[in-house]
Design a protein around this motif. Structure first.
Motif, short mmCIF file in Angstrom:
data_model
loop_
_atom_site.label_atom_id
_atom_site.label_comp_id
_atom_site.label_asym_id
_atom_site.label_seq_id
_atom_site.Cartn_x
_atom_site.Cartn_y
_atom_site.Cartn_z
N ALA B 61 0.95 -0.79 0.27
CA ALA B 61 0.13 -0.47 0.16
C ALA B 61 1.08 1.30 -0.27
O ALA B 61 0.65 2.64 -0.51
CB ALA B 61 -1.27 0.21 1.34
N ASP B 315 -1.96 -1.78 12.51
CA ASP B 315 -1.60 -2.77 11.62
C ASP B 315 -0.16 -2.22 10.74
O ASP B 315 0.11 -2.39 9.56
CB ASP B 315 -2.37 -2.50 10.76
CG ASP B 315 -3.28 -0.95 9.75
OD1 ASP B 315 -2.29 -0.03 10.49
OD2 ASP B 315 -3.60 -0.53 9.47
N ASP B 364 -4.71 4.08 -1.67
CA ASP B 364 -5.47 3.42 -1.43
C ASP B 364 -4.88 2.19 0.10
O ASP B 364 -4.69 1.77 0.09
CB ASP B 364 -6.02 2.00 -2.05
CG ASP B 364 -6.05 2.97 -3.62
OD1 ASP B 364 -7.57 3.15 -3.86
OD2 ASP B 364 -5.44 3.51 -4.09
N GLY B 365 -6.13 2.20 0.95
CA GLY B 365 -5.47 1.79 2.27
C GLY B 365 -4.57 2.45 3.60
O GLY B 365 -4.61 1.98 4.60
N ARG B 370 -9.94 3.48 7.94
CA ARG B 370 -10.68 2.50 8.64
C ARG B 370 -10.42 1.86 9.59
O ARG B 370 -10.45 0.68 9.92
CB ARG B 370 -8.74 2.06 7.37
CG ARG B 370 -7.12 2.27 8.48
CD ARG B 370 -6.54 1.56 7.60
NE ARG B 370 -5.23 1.13 8.06
CZ ARG B 370 -4.35 2.81 8.29
NH1 ARG B 370 -4.52 4.00 7.51
NH2 ARG B 370 -3.30 2.49 9.64
#
Lengths: 484, 375, 102
Positions: B61, B315, B364-365, B370
């Motif tokens: 990512a 993460d 993205d990500g 998120r």
């Protein structure tokens, strides 16, 4: 008491670890052991005495008149220490101090002895790492043949050797005269003693003169000055110095106002006072402040020499320059403080036993202020005007480079300076450049050293080999500790 | 005494490499910028990391941002008038055994499928040519040839200084205490006055989580203290930066001969005190890895060790992009021990998003959304 | 550079080498003092510019006395006691890798 030879025989934990075997450390160790604490005293030199009593148990200088009675007084403290129950680890470098995560409130110290490292725990710590000479950066001071006055004293006390050729001693401060008389008595060919004491200091020092007149220093000082001035070539009012030579020292260029001369010499011994060694206390997280009169960074301490980090006390010249006898007395007071914090004696007992020590200390310190004021170095010796003078010996950074970083790049302190120059990143960790860098930045920016701040130091305060660290044994506590 | 604007087009909070880069790139696009930093630029993670300029072993990512950044690194002097000590001798990931090597191969294949070719497999022979001092047991590895390293504090300060030169109002030693909505603007309240801007960027590193939480968008961020140590100068024996696959290690020799050893072993961070505490037993493990992998280093001496204060997100990916809740708020923090190389490019992309509303570089990500569902 | 003072206590003589040259020193002296007593002018060259340096402070603060002792470099000569058969060498610029690899 047998000195520790193998670090594996040192216990995992002590009530008190004392770092440094000079008068403060020895005296703290003796007193603490008497009060029932388990004590480890670690010192990186092979024999006790620190710098002032260097080699007191082994010196080959047998004629006591050469080193003088003040020196020999040290054997008493060492003898008492050797009879005490404290554990003594010579040749042992203490390189870190931090919280002991397994025992909150205690400390974990990193020690190295005989090529092996270990982490040892202590409930209380007394740092007695003493003082070092104030850096004296003049052009050419990195040439072989230039050393500190202290180095010549160490060579004399430890090995009975003296500079072999024409020797010049330069700078200011009481040690100048002491060294000149010791070296002359030992047969050194001293061709000149150059005094850089600024004439303007006299008016500032006058305020402190009455105290000085009542102090023990006056008699000593007068005697020393009389012994040396008559026999040696003495030049006062020195305003500029430059060591000259290609690969080693060949001469010293001396400026006294508009008068200039070059004195050929083979050895140059520099001295302009001493400063507390702050590397360890800084790395331990203790707060420091800049003392204008001593013109030095000092740790913030209370009347028991406890620092801003609970459980760490700082005794001796590391607390502020006071001399050997004061150091021993401060060491005792720090020991009383530590013992009280460990519950080994009550508050009134502590205060009562410390009272006579404090009274003696106060007598010993009388007159120090006068010495601090009169021997404060002139600005050009704190921050060399010649741009090409190396001020960081390890990384060979010059005064001009530092001034440029302060002026052009807006660097406000020595830590920010590390973005552009390598001052303070060499093995000495700023011991020989820190005060000069602060002075250069302060002078360039027109602020005080206090505003400029000092290096933010970290352990290890002395280099440790990768081999030692890779082989660091896990402490029992770490093995049992919950994984973070 | 603050003399300066009370308002600007953009207020950037945080003077690490990300904040300074975003401030600079916004100013290059003609926007007026105020940069607020509670200590001095590069005081924390940005100034005390290993200096790795690395695309190698990055999460997929991040690769587009990393590519954008790498192009800037290779021309950095043109951007900030300072080479930042950047040198490029590649970075090598050493596989310690066959199992490691198989995983390396799988990874490179996956990257290639996605269109990324910066990582290449190398065999034992080439490994030993590039990294002659590495242990004989290593069967090969992966190389990213355009990677290298720079001097972190110098690079961060270079971005700050260039930003200042082109008009960014840099306020160091100023701490943000509150952020409030004020009509179309955001009011940034500090301990030295307040300023207004329609757009604010939260680039506050290990402290970015607090700002996000105060804005109602908490993220799982922890302040951590990755440790580094450096040796006395040694004769040159290694040019590329070395990292390991299996165990934690990063290893770099500078031009002056000193070797910097890292790997992400954590000490203890005390972000409110600007302090970190080293963990010697973990450092011992770190150095034991060096001992085993590079026998030639066994006689080296460690002259200094330290740890910075970094923000790590659960993460292991940063929060980058528009706020999920507030118009005019942008987040750029939590780079989880690998943000230094991304700084130059991330700042350029963030400035593009702020100025034009979008960027061609995929992010993205990485968005804060998120974490939106998890509360 | 340095010489013994007129009267000093005797001690055992120790044999050592400096850059391969045989020398004698005195039991109880440090490596740095032994080199100075043997007339050695410079014990190392700096890693930055290969400039010759000699011990400056003799108390472990300046790091100018760095020498290679029995194959291990970066040793502060002023803190290491001389021992019989020691092999001392000039530390040229950067520390070399040395023999002690185990």
């Amino acid at each position: 008491m047998t000195p520790v030879k193998d670090i594996a025989t040192v216990a995992e934990a002590y009530d008190l670890i004392v770092v440094g075997a000079g008068p403060a450390g020895l005296s703290a160790g003796v007193r603490a052991a008497e009060l029932g604490l388990s004590v480890l005293l670690a010192d990186e030199n092979p024999t006790p005495g620190g710098q002032i009593y260097r080699a007191i148990t082994t010196t080959p200088v047998t004629d006591r008149s050469i080193l003088g009675e003040d020196y020999w007084r040290g054997s008493g403290i060492v003898a008492r220490f050797e009879k005490s129950a404290a554990t003594y680890a010579p040749g042992c470098t203490v390189w870190s101090i931090g919280p002991d995560e397994a025992t909150p409130g205690s400390f974990e110290l990193g020690l190295s002895l005989g090529g092996k490292a270990r982490m040892i725990s202590a409930a209380q710590v007394i740092l007695a790492t003493g003082a070092q000479e104030r850096p004296f950066p003049i052009p050419g001071w990195t040439l072989p043949g230039v050393m500190t006055a202290g180095a010549a004293q160490i060579a004399l006390k430890g090995s009975g050797i003296v500079p072999s050729g024409r020797t010049v001693i330069a700078g200011c401060g009481p040690l100048l005269y002491l060294l000149a008389s010791q070296l002359a008595a030992a047969g050194t060919e001293i061709v000149a003693v150059l005094d850089t004491t600024p004439r303007s200091n006299w008016s500032k020092a006058l305020a402190a003169l009455p105290d000085f007149l009542r102090s023990p220093y006056l008699a000593k000082g007068l005697k020393l000055m009389a012994a040396t001035r008559g026999k040696l070539r003495f030049l006062t009012g020195v305003t500029g110095l430059a060591a000259q030579g290609e690969k080693q020292l060949g001469g010293i260029r001396v400026e006294r106002g508009s008068r200039v001369e070059t004195i050929p010499c083979d050895a140059l011994l520099l001295h302009q006072g001493v400063l507390p060694s702050v590397n360890f206390s800084n790395a331990a997280g203790c707060e420091h402040y800049f003392d204008e009169e001593q013109h030095a960074w000092l740790p913030r301490l209370d009347e028991w020499y406890a620092s801003s980090v609970a459980g760490i006390a700082i005794a001796g010249d590391g607390a502020g320059i006071g001399g050997a006898e004061s150091a021993a007395l401060r060491g005792e007071i720090a020991a009383f403080g530590a013992a009280f914090r460990l519950g080994k004696l009550g508050e009134s007992q502590r205060d009562a036993q410390a009272a006579p020590v404090r009274a003696e200390l106060s007598r010993r310190l009388r007159g120090r202020r006068f010495l601090d004021l009169i021997y404060k170095p002139a600005p050009q010796f704190l921050a060399p005007p010649q741009d090409e003078t190396i001020i960081c010996r390890c990384e060979e950074v010059t005064a001009g480079q530092v001034r440029d970083a302060a002026a052009r790049l807006g660097v406000t302190g020595p830590n920010q300076m590390k973005a552009f120059l390598r001052c303070g990143m060499g093995p000495c960790q700023g011991r020989l450049c820190g005060p000069t860098v602060v002075e250069l930045i302060a002078q360039t920016r027109g602020v005080s050293p206090a505003e400029t701040g000092y290096y933010r130091l970290r352990p290890p305060v002395k280099p440790v080999t990768l081999a030692e660290l890779a082989a660091l044994p896990a402490t029992e506590a770490a093995v049992k500790a919950v994984v973070r | 005494m603050r003399t300066g604007r009370d308002s600007a087009d953009v207020v950037v909070i945080g003077g690490g490499i990300h904040g300074c880069s975003t401030a600079l790139h916004c100013a290059l696009r003609g926007l007026s910028v105020i940069l607020i930093e509670k200590d001095h630029a590069g005081r924390h993670a940005s100034g005390v990391n290993a200096g790795g300029v690395r695309q190698l072993a990055r999460h997929v990512a991040e690769i587009p941002l990393s590519n954008a950044s790498m192009a800037i690194w290779h021309d950095i002097a043109n951007l900030v008038d300072d080479d930042c000590g950047f040198s490029s001798d590649g970075q090598v990931l050493v596989a310690e055994n066959e199992a490691d090597l198989a995983q390396c191969r799988a990874r490179v294949e996956d990257l290639n499928l996605r269109g990324f070719h910066h990582e290449e497999m190398i065999d034992a022979k080439e490994l030993r040519e590039i990294v002659p001092a590495v242990s004989e047991d290593c069967p090969g590895g992966v190389i990213s040839r355009r990677d290298g390293a720079a001097i972190p504090l110098r690079a961060t300060q270079a971005f700050k200084l260039k930003a200042q030169r082109i008009g960014v109002d840099v306020r160091e030693g100023v701490r943000v205490t509150k952020i409030e909505h004020d009509g179309a603007n955001w009011r940034v309240v500090t301990d030295a006055g307040e300023c207004l801007a329609p757009r604010i960027v939260n680039a506050a590193g290990a402290w970015g989580g607090r700002i996000a939480a105060d804005l109602g968008e908490p993220v799982p961020l922890e302040a951590v203290a990755p440790m580094l140590s450096i040796t006395a100068p040694l004769p040159a024996f290694i040019k590329p930066v070395v990292i390991l696959r299996g165990r934690k290690l990063s290893f770099k020799q500078f031009g002056n001969g000193t070797v910097l050893i890292g790997g992400g072993y954590l000490g203890r961070a005390l972000p409110d005190e600007n302090r970190t505490i080293l963990d010697w037993s973990k450092l011992a493990s770190n150095l034991k890895t060096v001992w085993e992998l590079f026998p030639i280093m066994r006689g080296a001496s460690i002259v200094r060790a330290w740890a910075g204060i970094e923000g790590r997100i659960a993460d292991e990916l940063p929060v980058f992009g528009r706020s999920a809740k507030h118009e005019g708020v942008y987040h750029q923090f939590g780079f989880s021990l690998h943000g230094f190389q991304l700084g130059p490019g991330a700042g350029a992309v963030m400035a593009e998003i702020i100025a034009t509303g979008r960027s061609n570089v995929p992010i993205d990500g990485l968005g804060i959304e998120r974490f939106a569902g998890s509360h | 550079m340095f010489r013994p003072m007129r009267e000093r206590a005797a001690a055992a003589a120790l044999n050592f080498t400096f850059d391969g040259r045989p020398m004698t020193g005195r039991a109880g002296d440090t490596v740095a003092a032994s080199l100075l007593a043997n007339g050695i002018v410079a014990c190392r060259e700096t890693p930055v510019s290969d400039t010759p340096r000699a011990p400056y402070c003799l108390m472990g603060v300046c790091f100018d006395c760095l020498v290679v002792i029995d194959g291990i470099g970066n040793r502060q000569g002023c803190l290491v006691p001389l021992s019989e058969g020691m092999r001392i060498e000039t530390q040229h610029g950067r520390r070399q890798f040395g023999e002690a690899l185990s």
